[in-house]
Design a protein around this motif. Sequence first.
Motif, PDB file in Angstrom:
ATOM      1  N   ALA A  34       0.805  -1.236   0.013  1.00  0.00           N
ATOM      2  CA  ALA A  34       0.087  -0.046   0.043  1.00  0.00           C
ATOM      3  C   ALA A  34       0.874   1.117  -0.016  1.00  0.00           C
ATOM      4  CB  ALA A  34      -0.931   0.063   1.228  1.00  0.00           C
ATOM      5  N   GLU A  35       1.944   1.268   0.610  1.00  0.00           N
ATOM      6  CA  GLU A  35       2.750   2.435   0.720  1.00  0.00           C
ATOM      7  C   GLU A  35       3.470   2.872  -0.869  1.00  0.00           C
ATOM      8  OE1 GLU A  35       5.293  -1.178   1.117  1.00  0.00           O
ATOM      9  OE2 GLU A  35       3.659  -0.585   1.788  1.00  0.00           O
ATOM     10  N   VAL A  36       3.154   2.008  -1.711  1.00  0.00           N
ATOM     11  CA  VAL A  36       3.777   2.304  -2.995  1.00  0.00           C
ATOM     12  C   VAL A  36       2.512   2.482  -3.807  1.00  0.00           C
ATOM     13  CG1 VAL A  36       4.832   1.274  -5.317  1.00  0.00           C
ATOM     14  CG2 VAL A  36       5.994   0.945  -2.962  1.00  0.00           C
ATOM     15  N   LEU A  37       1.377   1.716  -3.708  1.00  0.00           N
ATOM     16  CA  LEU A  37       0.207   1.685  -4.423  1.00  0.00           C
ATOM     17  C   LEU A  37      -0.527   3.037  -4.303  1.00  0.00           C
ATOM     18  CD1 LEU A  37      -1.085  -1.907  -4.196  1.00  0.00           C
ATOM     19  CD2 LEU A  37       0.293  -0.894  -6.352  1.00  0.00           C
ATOM     20  N   VAL A  38      -0.449   3.478  -2.962  1.00  0.00           N
ATOM     21  CA  VAL A  38      -1.530   4.573  -2.761  1.00  0.00           C
ATOM     22  C   VAL A  38      -0.691   6.017  -3.529  1.00  0.00           C
ATOM     23  CG1 VAL A  38      -2.158   6.297  -0.921  1.00  0.00           C
ATOM     24  CG2 VAL A  38      -2.602   3.806  -0.699  1.00  0.00           C
ATOM     25  N   PRO A  39       0.425   6.233  -3.392  1.00  0.00           N
ATOM     26  CA  PRO A  39       1.088   7.336  -4.237  1.00  0.00           C
ATOM     27  C   PRO A  39       0.609   7.091  -5.856  1.00  0.00           C
ATOM     28  CG  PRO A  39       2.516   6.611  -2.584  1.00  0.00           C
ATOM     29  CD  PRO A  39       1.493   5.675  -2.694  1.00  0.00           C
ATOM     30  N   VAL A 335      12.090   8.965  -7.147  1.00  0.00           N
ATOM     31  CA  VAL A 335      12.190   9.702  -5.954  1.00  0.00           C
ATOM     32  C   VAL A 335      12.282   8.456  -4.928  1.00  0.00           C
ATOM     33  CG1 VAL A 335      11.266  11.071  -4.034  1.00  0.00           C
ATOM     34  CG2 VAL A 335      11.325  11.855  -6.190  1.00  0.00           C
ATOM     35  N   GLY A 336      11.332   7.465  -5.163  1.00  0.00           N
ATOM     36  CA  GLY A 336      11.026   6.352  -4.208  1.00  0.00           C
ATOM     37  C   GLY A 336      12.602   5.472  -4.285  1.00  0.00           C
ATOM     38  N   GLY A 337      12.856   5.193  -5.497  1.00  0.00           N
ATOM     39  CA  GLY A 337      14.031   4.647  -5.637  1.00  0.00           C
ATOM     40  C   GLY A 337      15.555   5.069  -4.981  1.00  0.00           C
ATOM     41  N   LEU A 338      15.451   6.517  -5.377  1.00  0.00           N
ATOM     42  CA  LEU A 338      16.731   7.329  -4.673  1.00  0.00           C
ATOM     43  C   LEU A 338      16.529   7.434  -3.186  1.00  0.00           C
ATOM     44  CD1 LEU A 338      16.807  10.260  -7.149  1.00  0.00           C
ATOM     45  CD2 LEU A 338      18.275   8.462  -6.782  1.00  0.00           C
ATOM     46  N   ALA A 339      15.210   7.332  -2.512  1.00  0.00           N
ATOM     47  CA  ALA A 339      15.095   7.337  -1.048  1.00  0.00           C
ATOM     48  C   ALA A 339      15.572   6.121  -0.525  1.00  0.00           C
ATOM     49  CB  ALA A 339      13.683   7.493  -0.791  1.00  0.00           C
ATOM     50  N   ALA A 340      15.436   4.901  -1.010  1.00  0.00           N
ATOM     51  CA  ALA A 340      15.860   3.491  -0.727  1.00  0.00           C
ATOM     52  C   ALA A 340      17.260   3.771  -0.790  1.00  0.00           C
ATOM     53  CB  ALA A 340      15.056   2.582  -1.616  1.00  0.00           C
ATOM     54  N   ALA A 341      17.776   4.144  -1.789  1.00  0.00           N
ATOM     55  CA  ALA A 341      19.363   4.115  -2.108  1.00  0.00           C
ATOM     56  C   ALA A 341      20.028   5.131  -1.197  1.00  0.00           C
ATOM     57  CB  ALA A 341      19.678   4.200  -3.454  1.00  0.00           C
ATOM     58  N   SER A 342      19.320   6.320  -1.009  1.00  0.00           N
ATOM     59  CA  SER A 342      20.100   7.395  -0.235  1.00  0.00           C
ATOM     60  C   SER A 342      19.518   7.345   1.280  1.00  0.00           C
ATOM     61  CB  SER A 342      19.845   8.717  -0.936  1.00  0.00           C
ATOM     62  OG  SER A 342      18.435   9.075  -0.692  1.00  0.00           O
ATOM     63  N   ALA A 343      18.855   6.526   1.826  1.00  0.00           N
ATOM     64  CA  ALA A 343      18.440   6.533   3.170  1.00  0.00           C
ATOM     65  C   ALA A 343      17.601   7.680   3.467  1.00  0.00           C
ATOM     66  CB  ALA A 343      19.529   6.125   3.909  1.00  0.00           C
ATOM     67  N   GLY A 347      17.241  12.961   1.250  1.00  0.00           N
ATOM     68  CA  GLY A 347      18.364  12.660   0.287  1.00  0.00           C
ATOM     69  C   GLY A 347      18.027  12.529  -1.046  1.00  0.00           C
ATOM     70  N   ALA A 348      16.824  11.831  -1.335  1.00  0.00           N
ATOM     71  CA  ALA A 348      16.045  11.805  -2.711  1.00  0.00           C
ATOM     72  C   ALA A 348      16.070  12.978  -3.278  1.00  0.00           C
ATOM     73  CB  ALA A 348      15.039  10.847  -2.699  1.00  0.00           C
ATOM     74  N   LEU A 349      15.311  14.144  -2.563  1.00  0.00           N
ATOM     75  CA  LEU A 349      15.211  15.445  -3.194  1.00  0.00           C
ATOM     76  C   LEU A 349      16.157  16.102  -3.461  1.00  0.00           C
ATOM     77  CD1 LEU A 349      11.857  16.247  -0.611  1.00  0.00           C
ATOM     78  CD2 LEU A 349      11.741  15.301  -3.202  1.00  0.00           C
ATOM     79  N   GLY A 350      17.355  15.991  -2.361  1.00  0.00           N
ATOM     80  CA  GLY A 350      18.597  16.680  -2.746  1.00  0.00           C
ATOM     81  C   GLY A 350      18.981  16.208  -3.991  1.00  0.00           C
ATOM     82  N   ILE A 351      19.075  14.815  -4.333  1.00  0.00           N
ATOM     83  CA  ILE A 351      19.552  14.322  -5.684  1.00  0.00           C
ATOM     84  C   ILE A 351      18.809  15.077  -6.931  1.00  0.00           C
ATOM     85  CG2 ILE A 351      19.985  12.203  -6.962  1.00  0.00           C
ATOM     86  CD1 ILE A 351      20.445  10.884  -4.282  1.00  0.00           C
ATOM     87  N   VAL A 352      17.533  14.968  -6.648  1.00  0.00           N
ATOM     88  CA  VAL A 352      16.808  15.485  -7.735  1.00  0.00           C
ATOM     89  C   VAL A 352      16.946  16.958  -8.019  1.00  0.00           C
ATOM     90  CG1 VAL A 352      14.303  15.828  -8.720  1.00  0.00           C
ATOM     91  CG2 VAL A 352      15.084  13.734  -7.680  1.00  0.00           C
ATOM     92  N   GLY A 353      16.984  17.665  -7.040  1.00  0.00           N
ATOM     93  CA  GLY A 353      17.444  18.910  -7.077  1.00  0.00           C
ATOM     94  C   GLY A 353      18.715  19.390  -7.806  1.00  0.00           C
ATOM     95  N   GLY A 354      19.969  18.507  -7.197  1.00  0.00           N
ATOM     96  CA  GLY A 354      21.173  18.751  -7.887  1.00  0.00           C
ATOM     97  C   GLY A 354      21.371  18.310  -9.189  1.00  0.00           C
ATOM     98  N   ALA A 355      20.533  17.237  -9.696  1.00  0.00           N
ATOM     99  CA  ALA A 355      20.403  16.840 -11.111  1.00  0.00           C
ATOM    100  C   ALA A 355      19.623  17.925 -11.948  1.00  0.00           C
ATOM    101  CB  ALA A 355      19.565  15.606 -11.187  1.00  0.00           C
ATOM    102  N   SER A 356      18.811  18.568 -11.282  1.00  0.00           N
ATOM    103  CA  SER A 356      17.992  19.835 -12.122  1.00  0.00           C
ATOM    104  C   SER A 356      18.948  20.831 -12.393  1.00  0.00           C
ATOM    105  CB  SER A 356      16.859  20.314 -11.295  1.00  0.00           C
ATOM    106  OG  SER A 356      16.343  21.337 -12.159  1.00  0.00           O
ATOM    107  N   ILE A 357      19.991  21.217 -11.354  1.00  0.00           N
ATOM    108  CA  ILE A 357      21.077  22.146 -11.437  1.00  0.00           C
ATOM    109  C   ILE A 357      21.779  21.792 -12.553  1.00  0.00           C
ATOM    110  CG2 ILE A 357      22.809  23.448 -10.253  1.00  0.00           C
ATOM    111  CD1 ILE A 357      21.135  23.252  -7.642  1.00  0.00           C
TER     112      ILE A 357
END
Length: 383
Positions: A34-39, A335-343, A347-357
Amino acid sequence: MLLLVGSCMPVLGAVLLSPVLPRMEEEFAAVGGAEVLVPVVLTLPALFIAIGAPFAGVIADRFDRKRLLVWAMLAYSVCGTAPLYLDSLYAILASRALVGVCEAAIMTCCTTLIADYWSGPRRVRYLGVQTLVTTVSATLFFALGGALGAGGWRTVFWLYLVAAVVAVPMARFLWQPVRPEHEADEPVSAGRLAVPVLVTIVGGLVFYTLIVQLSYVLDDAGVTDSAAIGGITALMSLATAIGAGLFAKATRLGLRPLLAGEFAVAGAGLVLVGTAGSVPVVVAGAVLTGFGTGLLLPTLLTWAVDGLSFAQRGRGTGVWTSALFLGEFLSPLVVGGLAAASAGLGGALGIVGGASIVLALVVAVLLKRGSGQHAAAFGRAAA
């Protein structure tokens, strides 16, 4: 006005549920995954917009744009209200897939008709107004979603009935444009759309990241009230509207600096949210991201479709719409995959933000070395 209201329907489908996602997850906690399906309930329509928009564009070019729009609005209202009486999470997901198919036709037809009815600087202005109105409506829908969510997560689905109401004056007052006799039924150049489409996929991912994740960030920060979450998210959406409202004036900067600046500002906001230690900093980062993406969407749209002929416009708009919503669908998965990888989500949002820059720098170099015809077309449209 009718086309602008119609353009708000996919926005309603995208943002209305965001404030109630934590409550939906509680409701279906017994369902495996459910934690994946609801989003995915929120983002699944974006996948089917991405799949369906090119086909909607073909239908719009070959047949009747107005009629497709009216029928899609009616079907959208039926499918959108289905979760009011569905008890299975999987059945709700199926209804959301059908919502996405309807939204593909609605968004493609509304944008194509705006480009049909006006040309040159007026077209650019109205495409900017389209983004402005949709983001202002997102502010309203976020607030409504939060307020209605206080009475139960299902309550928000009643708002989908508005599409059936709007379909009636659409059928009466819109008209099917007449194709110019001198235009041949030529294919859309893949080379012309390739770069804008690829950049738009990433733009959609960046745009949608906080729409999905901000409620979870705020929940982790101690903000658990649905109305409060809706209000803060509405503030981010208001910043998006302000950015969109400045688009017409910002086009004077030119395509290259505008795109690079938009990705840089949005990325900086995401980094701020990802590294924030308090709610005020989260809000500041969300506002910064919203402002950047508000400028970004009309820039990408104008870049992609302004030079298309009437005979190509539906297909070109459909491909661009597909790219935008493909990025939006991929956003929570990435973001979910990055969150799992970056604990962690931060951290996931920071990676996406850095990639945008980083993409801001890539776009600046790419548009300097090539794609000159795209930049020239954008400049003529803004003149």
